[in-house]
Motif scaffolding. Structure first.
Motif, PDB file in Angstrom:
ATOM      1  N   LYS A 168       0.511  -0.876  -0.515  1.00  0.00           N
ATOM      2  CA  LYS A 168       0.007   0.413   0.211  1.00  0.00           C
ATOM      3  C   LYS A 168       0.883   0.823  -0.433  1.00  0.00           C
ATOM      4  N   TYR A 169       2.095   1.316   0.783  1.00  0.00           N
ATOM      5  CA  TYR A 169       3.066   1.974   1.302  1.00  0.00           C
ATOM      6  C   TYR A 169       3.440   2.928  -0.704  1.00  0.00           C
ATOM      7  N   TYR A 170       4.637   1.615  -0.844  1.00  0.00           N
ATOM      8  CA  TYR A 170       5.546   1.747  -2.073  1.00  0.00           C
ATOM      9  C   TYR A 170       4.762   1.372  -3.113  1.00  0.00           C
ATOM     10  N   PHE A 171       3.454   0.665  -3.439  1.00  0.00           N
ATOM     11  CA  PHE A 171       2.974   0.587  -5.128  1.00  0.00           C
ATOM     12  C   PHE A 171       1.865   1.201  -5.020  1.00  0.00           C
ATOM     13  N   SER A 172       1.466   2.221  -3.880  1.00  0.00           N
ATOM     14  CA  SER A 172       0.265   3.398  -3.555  1.00  0.00           C
ATOM     15  C   SER A 172      -1.282   2.179  -3.712  1.00  0.00           C
ATOM     16  N   LEU A 173      -1.173   1.486  -3.156  1.00  0.00           N
ATOM     17  CA  LEU A 173      -2.423   0.704  -3.682  1.00  0.00           C
ATOM     18  C   LEU A 173      -3.340   0.931  -2.039  1.00  0.00           C
ATOM     19  N   LEU A 379      13.074  -2.894   2.696  1.00  0.00           N
ATOM     20  CA  LEU A 379      14.476  -2.556   2.457  1.00  0.00           C
ATOM     21  C   LEU A 379      14.394  -3.366   0.377  1.00  0.00           C
ATOM     22  N   ASN A 380      13.192  -4.539   0.500  1.00  0.00           N
ATOM     23  CA  ASN A 380      13.108  -5.161  -0.295  1.00  0.00           C
ATOM     24  C   ASN A 380      12.321  -4.176  -1.519  1.00  0.00           C
ATOM     25  N   LEU A 381      11.052  -3.747  -0.948  1.00  0.00           N
ATOM     26  CA  LEU A 381      10.289  -3.098  -1.302  1.00  0.00           C
ATOM     27  C   LEU A 381      10.783  -1.950  -1.750  1.00  0.00           C
ATOM     28  N   SER A 382      11.443  -0.954  -0.679  1.00  0.00           N
ATOM     29  CA  SER A 382      11.813   0.582  -1.561  1.00  0.00           C
ATOM     30  C   SER A 382      12.546   0.402  -2.250  1.00  0.00           C
ATOM     31  N   TYR A 383      13.331  -0.529  -2.487  1.00  0.00           N
ATOM     32  CA  TYR A 383      14.856  -0.929  -2.944  1.00  0.00           C
ATOM     33  C   TYR A 383      14.243  -1.171  -4.525  1.00  0.00           C
ATOM     34  N   PHE A 384      13.125  -1.769  -5.135  1.00  0.00           N
ATOM     35  CA  PHE A 384      12.697  -2.762  -6.003  1.00  0.00           C
ATOM     36  C   PHE A 384      11.505  -1.644  -6.906  1.00  0.00           C
ATOM     37  N   ALA A 385      10.695  -1.346  -6.138  1.00  0.00           N
ATOM     38  CA  ALA A 385       9.191  -0.977  -6.092  1.00  0.00           C
ATOM     39  C   ALA A 385       9.622   0.059  -7.126  1.00  0.00           C
ATOM     40  N   SER A 386      10.883   0.685  -7.731  1.00  0.00           N
ATOM     41  CA  SER A 386      10.511   1.934  -8.321  1.00  0.00           C
ATOM     42  C   SER A 386      10.875   0.733  -9.582  1.00  0.00           C
ATOM     43  N   ILE A 387      11.489   0.119  -9.966  1.00  0.00           N
ATOM     44  CA  ILE A 387      10.998  -0.862 -11.381  1.00  0.00           C
ATOM     45  C   ILE A 387       9.668  -0.927 -12.273  1.00  0.00           C
ATOM     46  N   PHE A 388       8.464  -1.474 -11.206  1.00  0.00           N
ATOM     47  CA  PHE A 388       7.280  -1.651 -11.320  1.00  0.00           C
ATOM     48  C   PHE A 388       6.662  -0.439 -11.037  1.00  0.00           C
ATOM     49  N   THR A 389       6.161   0.769 -10.596  1.00  0.00           N
ATOM     50  CA  THR A 389       5.999   1.552 -10.837  1.00  0.00           C
ATOM     51  C   THR A 389       5.928   2.640 -11.679  1.00  0.00           C
ATOM     52  N   SER A 390       6.573   1.674 -12.767  1.00  0.00           N
ATOM     53  CA  SER A 390       6.894   2.565 -14.124  1.00  0.00           C
ATOM     54  C   SER A 390       5.593   1.403 -15.054  1.00  0.00           C
ATOM     55  N   TYR A 391       5.333   0.927 -14.865  1.00  0.00           N
ATOM     56  CA  TYR A 391       4.693  -0.366 -15.692  1.00  0.00           C
ATOM     57  C   TYR A 391       2.957   0.577 -14.994  1.00  0.00           C
ATOM     58  N   ASP A 392       1.886   0.007 -15.965  1.00  0.00           N
ATOM     59  CA  ASP A 392       0.992   0.652 -16.277  1.00  0.00           C
ATOM     60  C   ASP A 392      -0.288   0.132 -14.595  1.00  0.00           C
ATOM     61  N   GLU A 394      -3.039  -0.580 -13.440  1.00  0.00           N
ATOM     62  CA  GLU A 394      -3.519  -1.517 -13.597  1.00  0.00           C
ATOM     63  C   GLU A 394      -3.171  -2.307 -12.665  1.00  0.00           C
ATOM     64  N   VAL A 395      -1.642  -2.869 -13.489  1.00  0.00           N
ATOM     65  CA  VAL A 395      -1.053  -3.884 -13.149  1.00  0.00           C
ATOM     66  C   VAL A 395      -0.280  -4.160 -11.708  1.00  0.00           C
ATOM     67  N   LEU A 396      -0.420  -3.492 -11.047  1.00  0.00           N
ATOM     68  CA  LEU A 396       0.049  -3.293  -9.678  1.00  0.00           C
ATOM     69  C   LEU A 396       0.254  -3.640  -8.118  1.00  0.00           C
ATOM     70  N   PRO A 397      -1.130  -4.035  -8.474  1.00  0.00           N
ATOM     71  CA  PRO A 397      -1.824  -5.046  -7.226  1.00  0.00           C
ATOM     72  C   PRO A 397      -1.404  -6.598  -7.714  1.00  0.00           C
ATOM     73  N   SER A 398      -1.101  -6.684  -9.153  1.00  0.00           N
ATOM     74  CA  SER A 398      -1.198  -8.138  -9.384  1.00  0.00           C
ATOM     75  C   SER A 398       0.312  -8.429  -9.216  1.00  0.00           C
ATOM     76  N   VAL A 399       1.697  -7.328  -9.165  1.00  0.00           N
ATOM     77  CA  VAL A 399       3.240  -7.771  -8.925  1.00  0.00           C
ATOM     78  C   VAL A 399       2.738  -7.470  -7.472  1.00  0.00           C
ATOM     79  N   ALA A 400       2.146  -6.846  -6.927  1.00  0.00           N
ATOM     80  CA  ALA A 400       2.358  -7.147  -5.311  1.00  0.00           C
ATOM     81  C   ALA A 400       1.502  -8.115  -4.610  1.00  0.00           C
TER      82      ALA A 400
END
Length: 459
Positions: A168-173, A379-392, A394-400
């Protein structure tokens, strides 16, 4: 458990990381962009000694929590009423012990999927372990029903802060994203795991019960029961981030109002706000509870101190192993802090390539690699979340969801999870015994997860 078998397992894990650090050139991510390096950042001889020390330094609160739980139960043993409670429950459920085992697992799984901190559930483990062992179950079954269930609940996190709260915090879900999928998934994996444990559960005549001493008394057990329930509810409230998860500001306002009352604020000594309690706050509560319970049951100071020391002593090894589970992460953290890249990021870049859109199985493999090494999930998410937040978006819940499930599998089988490693040491179950017991369930999990991934990809 064979002597030092768990230490050897941790040594092999660190050895694999050592070899990879020498074989793969470093790289680093910044705001989702990967930058390669022409050098390696290897684990050297000095790191073999410094990294375990760094792990203990970074996560001393985890070890402290194990020791505090041990000390708390050491004091409980001195009251005598703790033995009475265990005996009454065992007597009531000895003819329905399979049902009791199921109830215990369901409760641990549900709590783990909902609470603010899964490490809080460590407080309940010695109590239910004692009952299960007294009922005649073997140590593998008791470990599965307690620590195993906690890990299953974490994998199927619904509103848990440690997992979905981080997304919720890192992907704004929203906390309700994919909620139906997650509920169905939790029910499926819980059912399979409970059936596995019930099927494999062995009856034994006698097992050594950790943190338990037979010491019955005629004193009333009701005060201990009431204090324990009220205190645990308080800890559940205190460790849940109500504002960030549900937008509830009640405890923030309450804390601010106390801060404005100088006398009350001074008396409390800068107590942490409810909703933001950490492992250190849990330790403080356990110490206060130990004092209160000793006073209520007229446990002499020296006896209480002996109980505290005995409990801490019994938890020394589990605390040590829990801290050692972070050795790989400690090395990686040190490399990042020094401004160097890591071999892990290079591996992840190789997996993802220049992909600019969501690919299910590449994301899953990325989650496995990162969760096995960046074992501190925030730290895992804080470091790698930015890779996926560039995606659409709508797919971020699936990534999570993919990260949640892959992290769950890693926590069940890779000895970089403090709950897995510390729990195995506490239960005196070898890593080999656990894998032998769990491997078929992992295959079932993978099949379920792959099917869900395919459905998410299609729809």
């Amino acid at each position: 458990m064979k002597k030092n078998s768990l230490l050897k397992t941790l040594g092999i894990t660190f050895g694999i990381a050592l070899l990879l650090s020498w074989a793969i050139k470093a790289g680093y991510y910044s705001n989702g962009t990967y930058t390669a390096s022409d050098t390696i950042t290897p684990i050297g001889l000095y790191n073999l000694f410094s990294t375990p020390i760094m792990a203990m330094s970074l996560f001393f609160d985890v070890g402290l929590l194990f020791l505090a739980v041990g000390g708390f139960y050491g004091v409980l043993n001195k009251t005598g009423v703790y033995s009475n409670i265990i005996a009454k429950i065992v007597e009531k459920w000895k003819s329905k012990k399979t049902l009791f085992l199921t109830i215990v697992m369901v409760n641990f799984i549900l709590l783990s999927s909902l609470v603010g901190s899964t490490s809080l559930l460590l407080i309940l483990v010695p109590f239910f372990t004692a009952i299960l062992l007294k009922l005649g179950y073997d140590k593998v079954t008791s470990f599965s029903a307690t620590f195993g269930s906690i890990l299953i609940g974490e994998m199927g996190s619904l509103f848990g802060v440690d997992v979905w709260g981080m997304f919720k915090y890192y992907f704004s879900l929203q906390i309700g994203d994919l909620i139906l999928v997650r509920i169905v998934f939790l029910i499926m994996i819980s059912t399979l795991f409970i059936l596995l444990v019930r099927k494999n559960g062995k009856n034994v005549k006698e097992e050594e019960i950790p943190l338990y001493v037979e010491n019955k008394t005629k004193k009333d057990s009701l005060p201990l029961i009431i204090i324990s329930i009220v205190s645990f509810i308080l800890l559940l409230i205190g460790t849940y981030d109500w504002q960030n998860i549900f937008g509830i500001t009640l405890f923030n306002s309450f804390h601010e109002s106390i801060a404005n009352m100088s006398l009350v604020n001074n008396l409390l000594g800068g107590a942490t706000q409810l909703g933001l309690w950490s492992n250190i706050d849990i330790v403080i509560v356990l110490l206060i509870l130990s004092i209160i319970i000793s006073w209520i049951y007229s446990v002499k100071f020296n006896e209480a101190l002996d109980g505290l020391k005995d409990g801490v002593k019994e938890m020394l090894l589990p605390a040590f192993y829990a801290l050692m589970s972070y050795t790989v992460f400690a090395f990686i953290y040190n490399s990042i802090s020094a401004g160097n890249g890591t071999f892990v990021e290079t591996m992840i870049n190789k997996i993802l390539g220049n992909a600019e859109k969501f690919e299910t199985f590449k994301t899953a493999l990325t989650a496995i690699v990162s969760s096995s090494t960046f074992s501190y999930f925030p730290l895992n998410l804080s470091y790698f979340a930015s890779i996926f937040t560039s995606y659409d978006t709508e797919v971020l819940p699936s990534v999570a969801f993919i990260f949640q499930t892959m992290k769950g599998i890693v926590s069940l089988v890779i000895p970089t999870s403090f709950l897995l490693v510390g729990g195995l040491s506490y239960a005196k179950v070898s890593y080999k015994e656990w894998i032998k017991n769990i491997w078929f369930f992992i295959l079932e999990l993978l099949i379920i997860i792959i099917l869900i991934f395919i459905i998410l990809t299609i729809f």
